[in-house]
Motif scaffolding. Structure first.
Motif, short mmCIF file in Angstrom:
data_model
loop_
_atom_site.label_atom_id
_atom_site.label_comp_id
_atom_site.label_asym_id
_atom_site.label_seq_id
_atom_site.Cartn_x
_atom_site.Cartn_y
_atom_site.Cartn_z
N PRO A 212 0.52 -1.60 0.21
CA PRO A 212 0.04 0.04 -0.14
C PRO A 212 0.45 1.08 -0.07
O PRO A 212 0.27 2.13 0.11
CB PRO A 212 -0.65 -0.67 1.32
CG PRO A 212 0.08 -0.94 2.14
CD PRO A 212 1.23 -1.60 1.11
N GLN A 213 2.23 1.32 -0.12
CA GLN A 213 2.92 2.45 -0.13
C GLN A 213 3.00 3.14 -1.01
O GLN A 213 2.51 4.40 -1.21
CB GLN A 213 4.51 1.84 -0.37
CG GLN A 213 4.94 1.66 1.76
CD GLN A 213 4.80 -0.42 1.51
OE1 GLN A 213 4.49 -0.65 0.56
NE2 GLN A 213 5.23 -0.86 2.76
N ARG A 214 2.96 2.78 -2.35
CA ARG A 214 2.54 3.45 -3.50
C ARG A 214 0.66 4.43 -3.45
O ARG A 214 0.93 5.47 -3.59
CB ARG A 214 2.37 2.80 -4.48
CG ARG A 214 1.80 4.04 -5.79
CD ARG A 214 0.90 3.41 -6.94
NE ARG A 214 -0.01 3.44 -7.05
CZ ARG A 214 -0.92 3.67 -7.01
NH1 ARG A 214 -1.00 5.65 -7.35
NH2 ARG A 214 -2.89 4.14 -6.17
N THR A 215 0.10 3.69 -2.52
CA THR A 215 -1.12 4.50 -2.36
C THR A 215 -1.52 5.23 -1.05
O THR A 215 -1.59 7.24 -1.60
CB THR A 215 -2.61 3.49 -2.21
OG1 THR A 215 -2.61 3.49 -3.52
CG2 THR A 215 -3.51 4.48 -1.90
N LEU A 216 -0.55 5.12 -0.65
CA LEU A 216 -0.01 6.01 1.17
C LEU A 216 0.90 7.55 0.22
O LEU A 216 0.33 8.41 0.86
CB LEU A 216 0.74 5.44 2.36
CG LEU A 216 0.08 3.97 2.87
CD1 LEU A 216 1.27 4.14 3.34
CD2 LEU A 216 -1.67 4.33 3.40
N LEU A 217 1.29 7.04 -0.67
CA LEU A 217 2.38 8.45 -1.17
C LEU A 217 0.89 9.25 -1.60
O LEU A 217 1.32 10.11 -1.89
CB LEU A 217 3.76 7.87 -1.98
CG LEU A 217 4.51 8.72 -1.88
CD1 LEU A 217 5.28 9.98 -1.47
CD2 LEU A 217 5.35 8.58 -3.33
N GLU A 218 0.51 8.87 -2.85
CA GLU A 218 -0.38 9.55 -3.89
C GLU A 218 -1.54 10.35 -2.73
O GLU A 218 -2.05 11.63 -2.82
CB GLU A 218 -1.04 8.24 -4.63
CG GLU A 218 -2.58 8.60 -5.53
CD GLU A 218 -3.19 8.19 -6.07
OE1 GLU A 218 -4.40 8.54 -6.82
OE2 GLU A 218 -3.25 6.88 -5.77
N GLN A 219 -2.01 9.64 -1.77
CA GLN A 219 -3.08 10.10 -0.98
C GLN A 219 -2.09 11.84 -0.24
O GLN A 219 -2.65 13.16 -0.38
CB GLN A 219 -3.79 9.51 0.66
CG GLN A 219 -4.28 8.32 -0.14
CD GLN A 219 -4.57 7.22 -0.18
OE1 GLN A 219 -4.26 7.25 1.67
NE2 GLN A 219 -6.09 6.77 0.29
N LYS A 220 -1.12 11.53 0.56
CA LYS A 220 0.10 12.48 0.87
C LYS A 220 -0.18 13.59 0.43
O LYS A 220 -0.09 15.08 0.98
CB LYS A 220 1.17 11.75 1.75
CG LYS A 220 2.06 13.07 2.23
CD LYS A 220 1.19 12.64 3.19
CE LYS A 220 2.69 13.86 4.55
NZ LYS A 220 2.36 14.20 5.78
N ILE A 221 1.10 13.11 -1.05
CA ILE A 221 0.98 14.16 -2.34
C ILE A 221 -0.05 14.72 -2.22
O ILE A 221 -0.28 16.33 -2.51
CB ILE A 221 1.39 13.61 -2.91
CG1 ILE A 221 2.85 13.23 -2.73
CG2 ILE A 221 2.07 14.55 -4.11
CD1 ILE A 221 3.82 12.93 -3.83
N GLN A 222 -1.28 14.29 -2.60
CA GLN A 222 -2.79 15.20 -3.29
C GLN A 222 -3.12 15.90 -2.12
O GLN A 222 -3.67 17.15 -2.27
CB GLN A 222 -4.31 13.85 -3.24
CG GLN A 222 -3.51 13.27 -4.42
CD GLN A 222 -4.37 12.03 -4.93
OE1 GLN A 222 -5.30 11.67 -3.92
NE2 GLN A 222 -4.60 12.06 -6.12
N ASN A 223 -3.07 15.48 -0.36
CA ASN A 223 -3.36 16.40 0.25
C ASN A 223 -2.72 17.87 0.38
O ASN A 223 -3.11 18.84 0.71
CB ASN A 223 -3.39 15.79 2.50
CG ASN A 223 -4.33 14.71 1.66
OD1 ASN A 223 -5.29 15.19 0.94
ND2 ASN A 223 -4.51 14.24 2.72
N GLU A 224 -0.93 17.63 0.28
CA GLU A 224 -0.18 18.44 -0.10
C GLU A 224 -0.25 19.55 -0.66
O GLU A 224 -0.24 20.52 -0.91
CB GLU A 224 0.90 18.19 0.66
CG GLU A 224 1.60 17.25 1.42
CD GLU A 224 1.65 18.27 2.77
OE1 GLU A 224 1.99 19.52 2.41
OE2 GLU A 224 1.33 18.13 4.39
#
Length: 359
Positions: A212-224
């Motif tokens: 799930p690391q790719r999805t976690l990174l996607e969510q974090k960057i989208q929020n930022e």
């Protein structure tokens, strides 16, 4: 010994490993074509579909499915891999059986195998390419290392890949020589070329890695990105049957880009935000780009690469939990990734396939 000057047909087999192996194979396939070798691509899963789109005119073969990700288990604990040895052995036998058929059908003169342990032949030159010839360097005499080394020794040569920042070659030499394996060091080559173009995007986001690391990174960057000013291209790193493009205000989203498309968008972007994976680092160095990296916390190689680049003032990095979009404001303090004069001598490497015994 005499040199065979006719065009040789080479099977290049690529393990399906989250597109990283497929991405790195692109430069090798292009080099083969430039040196009058005829490639036949063999792979499986998403990697096979990706390479079909990259090289629609090249013959492809579907490999037997390993049913496991060998690379992932090589990085796991010994006991986890021990449980998978029967499955790996069965997959190797299936590969060997299929290879005999392919060699006859396609008149194959040589093999380049990227992390596929069963694709070798005693009758034609066979090369094994890997980045981790010794999966467990902390215990070089372990049973697993010996089994792995025994299998690699069946190939004519082993090409050990490094990114150009890697300083661990001497340590690797000492470990690999314990197994009596003939190997060559080669740098991971970029698949891209620098172009003098105008900058169109303030930021390019490139996602990659395991779930799930790719999805976690996607969510974090989208929020930022809510607080980011400027045009953004966001590539999710999801290879699917059809390419998708979605524009939401200042951000243009793609599920994936082909190499040509990615080359264009990197050249046109002021800053790249991504994982410090070997293939993308090689591309960013070739294109002399500024970058900010978010390495996977448990990926030793990515953390090592990120630290080297930060210490040399080429690029900054942050762990996922600490990342804030404001950190990109300080990227001007870093000089960016710069090109080097280090190249791969493909002519010398491919000479293995040019020489045949006098008969």
């Amino acid at each position: 010994m005499v040199e065979d000057t006719r065009c040789q047909t080479i099977l290049i087999a690529v393990a399906d490993s989250n597109l990283e192996n497929a991405t790195k194979s692109i430069a090798i396939i292009k080099a083969m074509q430039e040196h009058n070798l005829i490639p036949i691509i063999a792979s499986e899963g998403a990697s096979l579909q990706f390479l079909k789109k990259e090289f629609p005119y090249i013959t492809t073969i579907e490999l037997p499915n390993y049913a496991i990700n060998v690379n992932a288990y090589l990085q796991a604990l010994n006991w986890k891999l021990m449980r998978k040895i029967p499955a790996i052995a069965l997959a190797i036998l299936e590969e060997k059986k299929a290879l005999k058929k392919w060699t006859m059908e396609h008149a194959i003169d040589g093999i380049i195998s990227i992390d596929r342990l069963g694709l070798y032949s005693s009758k034609i030159p066979s090369v094994y390419i890997t980045q981790q010839l010794c999966p467990f360097p902390e215990n070089a005499n372990s049973i697993l290392n010996k089994l792995f080394g025994f299998q690699v020794k069946k190939f004519s040569e082993c090409w050990l890949q490094h990114n150009i920042l890697d300083s661990g070659k001497k340590e690797a030499d000492l470990v690999f020589k314990k197994f009596g394996i003939e190997f060559r060091h080669i740098n991971i080559a970029s698949r891209m070329h620098y172009k003098e173009v105008s900058i169109k995007n303030k930021l390019l986001v490139l996602l990659s890695g395991n779930e799930p690391q790719r999805t976690l990174l996607e969510q974090k960057i989208q929020n930022e990105l809510v607080n980011f000013k400027g045009k953004v291209v966001f590539v999710k790193g999801l290879f699917e049957k059809e390419q998708q493009r979605v524009v939401l205000k200042k951000v243009t989203y793609y599920n994936y880009l082909t190499t040509k498309q990615l080359e264009t968008v990197i050249n046109e972007s002021d800053l790249v935000l991504c994982r410090p994976e070997e293939s993308i680092v090689a591309d960013l160095i070739e294109l002399s780009k500024k970058a900010f990296f978010i390495p996977e916390t448990n990926n030793i190689q990515q953390l090592k690469t990120a630290c080297i680049l930060k210490d040399s003032k080429q690029a900054a990095f942050s762990l996922l939990e600490d990342f804030k979009i404001e950190q990109l404001n300080y990227i001007h303090e870093y000089k960016g990734l710069t090109t080097t004069d280090i190249t791969v001598n493909w002519q010398e490497l491919f000479s293995l396939f040019r020489v045949k015994q006098n008969t």
